[in-house]
Design a protein around this motif. Structure first.
Motif, PDB file in Angstrom:
ATOM      1  N   LYS A  64     -28.201  -5.678   0.061  1.00 39.25           N
ATOM      2  CA  LYS A  64     -29.284  -5.259   0.939  1.00 39.25           C
ATOM      3  C   LYS A  64     -29.494  -3.746   0.988  1.00 39.25           C
ATOM      4  CE  LYS A  64     -28.907  -9.187   4.123  1.00 39.25           C
ATOM      5  NZ  LYS A  64     -28.677  -9.589   5.530  1.00 39.25           N
ATOM      6  N   ASP A  65     -28.434  -2.966   0.781  1.00 40.58           N
ATOM      7  CA  ASP A  65     -28.536  -1.522   1.019  1.00 40.58           C
ATOM      8  C   ASP A  65     -28.877  -0.775  -0.267  1.00 40.58           C
ATOM      9  OD1 ASP A  65     -28.396   1.037   1.952  1.00 40.58           O
ATOM     10  OD2 ASP A  65     -26.599   0.695   3.166  1.00 40.58           O
ATOM     11  N   SER A  66     -30.176  -0.690  -0.587  1.00 39.26           N
ATOM     12  CA  SER A  66     -30.603  -0.012  -1.812  1.00 39.26           C
ATOM     13  C   SER A  66     -30.302   1.483  -1.762  1.00 39.26           C
ATOM     14  CB  SER A  66     -32.102  -0.244  -2.041  1.00 39.26           C
ATOM     15  OG  SER A  66     -32.856   0.175  -0.921  1.00 39.26           O
ATOM     16  N   ASN A  67     -30.396   2.085  -0.579  1.00 43.61           N
ATOM     17  CA  ASN A  67     -30.106   3.509  -0.465  1.00 43.61           C
ATOM     18  C   ASN A  67     -28.645   3.817  -0.769  1.00 43.61           C
ATOM     19  OD1 ASN A  67     -32.710   4.184   0.113  1.00 43.61           O
ATOM     20  ND2 ASN A  67     -32.386   4.636   2.263  1.00 43.61           N
ATOM     21  N   GLU A  68     -27.753   2.951  -0.355  1.00 44.03           N
ATOM     22  CA  GLU A  68     -26.335   3.152  -0.630  1.00 44.03           C
ATOM     23  C   GLU A  68     -26.069   3.110  -2.134  1.00 44.03           C
ATOM     24  OE1 GLU A  68     -22.459   3.957  -0.458  1.00 44.03           O
ATOM     25  OE2 GLU A  68     -23.875   4.113   1.210  1.00 44.03           O
ATOM     26  N   TYR A  69     -26.816   2.271  -2.841  1.00 43.99           N
ATOM     27  CA  TYR A  69     -26.693   2.202  -4.298  1.00 43.99           C
ATOM     28  C   TYR A  69     -27.076   3.546  -4.916  1.00 43.99           C
ATOM     29  CZ  TYR A  69     -27.796   0.769  -9.114  1.00 43.99           C
ATOM     30  OH  TYR A  69     -27.852   0.672 -10.479  1.00 43.99           O
ATOM     31  N   GLY A  70     -28.216   4.096  -4.460  1.00 42.27           N
ATOM     32  CA  GLY A  70     -28.648   5.393  -4.969  1.00 42.27           C
ATOM     33  C   GLY A  70     -27.681   6.503  -4.615  1.00 42.27           C
ATOM     34  N   GLU A  71     -27.150   6.456  -3.393  1.00 37.85           N
ATOM     35  CA  GLU A  71     -26.209   7.487  -2.957  1.00 37.85           C
ATOM     36  C   GLU A  71     -24.926   7.452  -3.776  1.00 37.85           C
ATOM     37  OE1 GLU A  71     -25.506   7.093   1.192  1.00 37.85           O
ATOM     38  OE2 GLU A  71     -27.513   7.770   1.787  1.00 37.85           O
ATOM     39  N   SER A  72     -24.472   6.254  -4.146  1.00 38.71           N
ATOM     40  CA  SER A  72     -23.229   6.143  -4.911  1.00 38.71           C
ATOM     41  C   SER A  72     -23.370   6.775  -6.285  1.00 38.71           C
ATOM     42  CB  SER A  72     -22.816   4.671  -5.040  1.00 38.71           C
ATOM     43  OG  SER A  72     -23.745   3.944  -5.840  1.00 38.71           O
ATOM     44  N   ILE A  73     -24.550   6.646  -6.897  1.00 37.02           N
ATOM     45  CA  ILE A  73     -24.796   7.271  -8.198  1.00 37.02           C
ATOM     46  C   ILE A  73     -24.852   8.786  -8.049  1.00 37.02           C
ATOM     47  CG2 ILE A  73     -26.488   7.511 -10.069  1.00 37.02           C
ATOM     48  CD1 ILE A  73     -27.170   4.542  -9.617  1.00 37.02           C
ATOM     49  N   ALA A  74     -25.510   9.267  -6.985  1.00 40.07           N
ATOM     50  CA  ALA A  74     -25.578  10.707  -6.746  1.00 40.07           C
ATOM     51  C   ALA A  74     -24.192  11.276  -6.466  1.00 40.07           C
ATOM     52  CB  ALA A  74     -26.527  10.994  -5.590  1.00 40.07           C
ATOM     53  N   ARG A  75     -23.368  10.542  -5.730  1.00 35.51           N
ATOM     54  CA  ARG A  75     -22.003  11.010  -5.450  1.00 35.51           C
ATOM     55  C   ARG A  75     -21.202  11.152  -6.736  1.00 35.51           C
ATOM     56  NH1 ARG A  75     -21.890   6.840  -1.528  1.00 35.51           N
ATOM     57  NH2 ARG A  75     -22.487   7.588   0.541  1.00 35.51           N
ATOM     58  N   LEU A  76     -21.417  10.243  -7.673  1.00 30.03           N
ATOM     59  CA  LEU A  76     -20.704  10.310  -8.945  1.00 30.03           C
ATOM     60  C   LEU A  76     -21.086  11.579  -9.705  1.00 30.03           C
ATOM     61  CD1 LEU A  76     -18.738   8.922 -10.831  1.00 30.03           C
ATOM     62  CD2 LEU A  76     -20.629   7.579 -11.765  1.00 30.03           C
ATOM     63  N   SER A  77     -22.369  11.935  -9.675  1.00 33.81           N
ATOM     64  CA  SER A  77     -22.823  13.174 -10.288  1.00 33.81           C
ATOM     65  C   SER A  77     -22.176  14.376  -9.605  1.00 33.81           C
ATOM     66  CB  SER A  77     -24.353  13.288 -10.193  1.00 33.81           C
ATOM     67  OG  SER A  77     -24.796  14.556 -10.595  1.00 33.81           O
ATOM     68  N   ASN A  78     -22.119  14.336  -8.281  1.00 36.48           N
ATOM     69  CA  ASN A  78     -21.496  15.429  -7.538  1.00 36.48           C
ATOM     70  C   ASN A  78     -20.008  15.529  -7.844  1.00 36.48           C
ATOM     71  OD1 ASN A  78     -23.439  15.247  -4.390  1.00 36.48           O
ATOM     72  ND2 ASN A  78     -24.034  15.666  -6.484  1.00 36.48           N
ATOM     73  N   MET A  79     -19.369  14.375  -8.062  1.00 40.46           N
ATOM     74  CA  MET A  79     -17.948  14.353  -8.373  1.00 40.46           C
ATOM     75  C   MET A  79     -17.664  15.017  -9.726  1.00 40.46           C
ATOM     76  SD  MET A  79     -15.492  11.054  -9.042  1.00 40.46           S
ATOM     77  CE  MET A  79     -16.143  10.197  -7.618  1.00 40.46           C
ATOM     78  N   LEU A  80     -18.499  14.714 -10.709  1.00 39.79           N
ATOM     79  CA  LEU A  80     -18.261  15.224 -12.061  1.00 39.79           C
ATOM     80  C   LEU A  80     -18.694  16.671 -12.221  1.00 39.79           C
ATOM     81  CD1 LEU A  80     -19.367  12.178 -14.262  1.00 39.79           C
ATOM     82  CD2 LEU A  80     -17.056  12.899 -13.676  1.00 39.79           C
ATOM     83  N   GLY A  81     -19.788  17.046 -11.537  1.00 39.24           N
ATOM     84  CA  GLY A  81     -20.323  18.386 -11.756  1.00 39.24           C
ATOM     85  C   GLY A  81     -20.290  19.280 -10.545  1.00 39.24           C
ATOM     86  N   GLY A  82     -19.787  18.780  -9.425  1.00 34.66           N
ATOM     87  CA  GLY A  82     -19.797  19.575  -8.212  1.00 34.66           C
ATOM     88  C   GLY A  82     -21.188  19.719  -7.618  1.00 34.66           C
TER      89      GLY A  82
END
Length: 459
Positions: free
Chosen positions: A314-332
């Motif tokens: 149900k939580d489409s925004n959480e899906y998008g946030e998880s991908i963005a967090r992964l980018s932040n994790m790898l590149g700061g």
């Protein structure tokens, strides 16, 4: 405890235009507008001011919050259309929705936007060229103000309303209570205010807050989609024949591989790529300016893949946030990759970027987007770039830059009536925060609509 007739939570596009209309049309309502961000003069991103080179996650983010909302420091594009940008026409009818957006345009022009060019895609030769290559250009009239002119217009609107509308910045509403006659709101400063009518206009950054309020009052929410993609940056000459003609081209493509929809979004000729902080997550966006002296040699735009999910998720925004967090994790923060490196299956390194002919306008970490963006979305984006290369040769050049990730969060759609009032009498939800609109024009129009509705009560 101070009492008001109307309290507007959020000073974004919808709140600003609601305050304008409440000032323009005579009425007796006592009005308070509250925003968790700062006033215009204090909305300065540390990156833009040269104090830092990367996003330091200011709370709240000056790009996303404060007077004018996320639209203040954007490139100031107002798209007059019902083909994209929201569903306001489903509530008030297409003709009324367009009339409201035309009215917003008139206000913007009266406040200093009269010299901004109005573009139209309806009769453009680009539409024919796109169709010949299986691409679809959506119809719209586009008023481009530019970030610089946009800020000046908002300054004039604020000056126009400040003696009529009480405004409180740097204030977070932490709770809302229903009273027998109206509402009580409680802020993070321990203040309490009461009102007869409460307007929720918190924009995209207030999506979770609005969801919590709706859950509290048992107001139905319809989950919306999330769009995931990248921001493309390339030499402005490649898209010059398009941007000189229509400026903002919303081009939609259906991929052969997955039958998914990919679209261009937020095109910024001679603009710059910027980072923004949404609820602690750093994503990428773009700006452009009206002043020729502030222009760059590049054009940037987003390529977004729409994602809609079925039960049980149900939580489409959480899906998008998880991908963005992964980018932040790898590149700061934001990751950057050359298109040539992406299709060859290799990461962009600092050494490879030194040889890149396209100069990035945002300092980002060179990396590999294939480690962040799911394969399906990335395949769609690559296919779209090759499709765009047919109408804008050079789009698929090796040195085309891709910044990731760009995520467009759509608030859950709040159940409202034709006046944007919820089932709780006196409680309104409008703008992008309501999920009804997804653009500056429609959000602003929703503020005008809500103001005109409430003015009838307070004449």
């Amino acid at each position: 405890m101070k009492k008001y007739d109307i309290i507007i939570v959020g000073a974004g596009a919808s709140g600003v235009f609601m305050s304008y209309e409440l000032t323009k049309i005579p009425n007796n309502a006592k009005v308070l507008m509250i925003d968790k961000g700062a006033g215009l003069e204090k909305r300065i991103c540390p990156i833009k001011s040269g104090k830092v080179t990367n996003c330091i996650r200011c709370v709240p983010c000056h790009i996303m919050n404060g007077y004018g909302g996320a639209g203040t420091l954007s490139d100031g594009k107002y798209n007059i259309t019902t083909q994209f940008g929201g569903d306001l026409h489903n509530y008030v009818g297409t003709e009324e929705a367009l009339d409201l957006m035309e009215y917003v345009d008139q206000v913007l022009c009266s406040m200093g936007g009269e010299d901004a060019k109005l573009y139209s895609t309806g009769n453009s030769d680009l539409k024919t060229l796109a169709l010949r290559n299986n691409l679809h250009l959506l119809d719209a009239k586009v008023r481009h103000l530019g970030t610089d002119r946009n800020v000046k217009i908002l300054e004039r609107i604020f000056d126009y309303t400040k003696n009529r509308i009480e405004t409180q910045f740097n204030t977070l509403v932490v709770d809302v209570e229903k009273l027998d006659e109206g509402f009580r709101i409680i802020t993070d400063k321990g203040e309490e205010f009461e009102c007869r009518d409460l307007v929720l206009a918190t924009g995209r950054s207030g999506s979770k807050w609005i969801s919590d309020i709706c859950d509290k009052f048992h107001i139905d929410l319809k989950k919306n989609r999330v769009d995931i993609g990248v921001r493309v940056e390339l030499p402005a000459e490649i898209f010059k024949h398009i941007t000189d003609d229509v400026y903002e081209s919303k081009i939609v493509y259906k991929t052969n591989k997955y039958n998914d929809m990919v679209r261009t979004f937020c095109m910024n000729p001679y603009g710059e790529v910027v980072a923004e902080n949404t609820n602690g997550i750093v994503t990428v966006n773009g700006h452009s300016y009206a002043d020729p002296s502030l222009r760059t040699e590049n054009t940037n735009f987003a390529l977004l893949v729409s994602n809609q999910f079925t039960e049980p998720f149900k939580d489409s925004n959480e899906y998008g946030e998880s991908i963005a967090r992964l980018s932040n994790m790898l590149g700061g923060g934001v990751l950057l990759q050359r298109f040539g490196d992406l299709v060859k299956g290799r990461r962009s390194s600092a050494r490879r970027m030194e040889k890149c002919f396209t100069r990035p306008t945002l300092k980002a970490v060179p990396g590999d987007l294939s480690l962040v963006i799911p394969k399906r979305q990335l395949d769609n984006i690559i296919e779209m770039i090759y499709a765009l290369d047919k109408i804008a040769p050079g789009t698929a050049n090796e040195d085309t830059l891709l910044y990731g990730v760009e995520v467009k969060f759509y608030n859950s759609k709040v159940q409202v009536d034709q006046n944007l009032e919820t089932k709780v009498k006196g409680l309104y939800a409008l703008g992008d925060g309501s999920g009804v609109t997804h653009s500056l024009s429609q959000a602003s129009a929703s503020g005008v609509l809500a103001a005109r509705t409430l003015i009838e009560k307070y004449k």
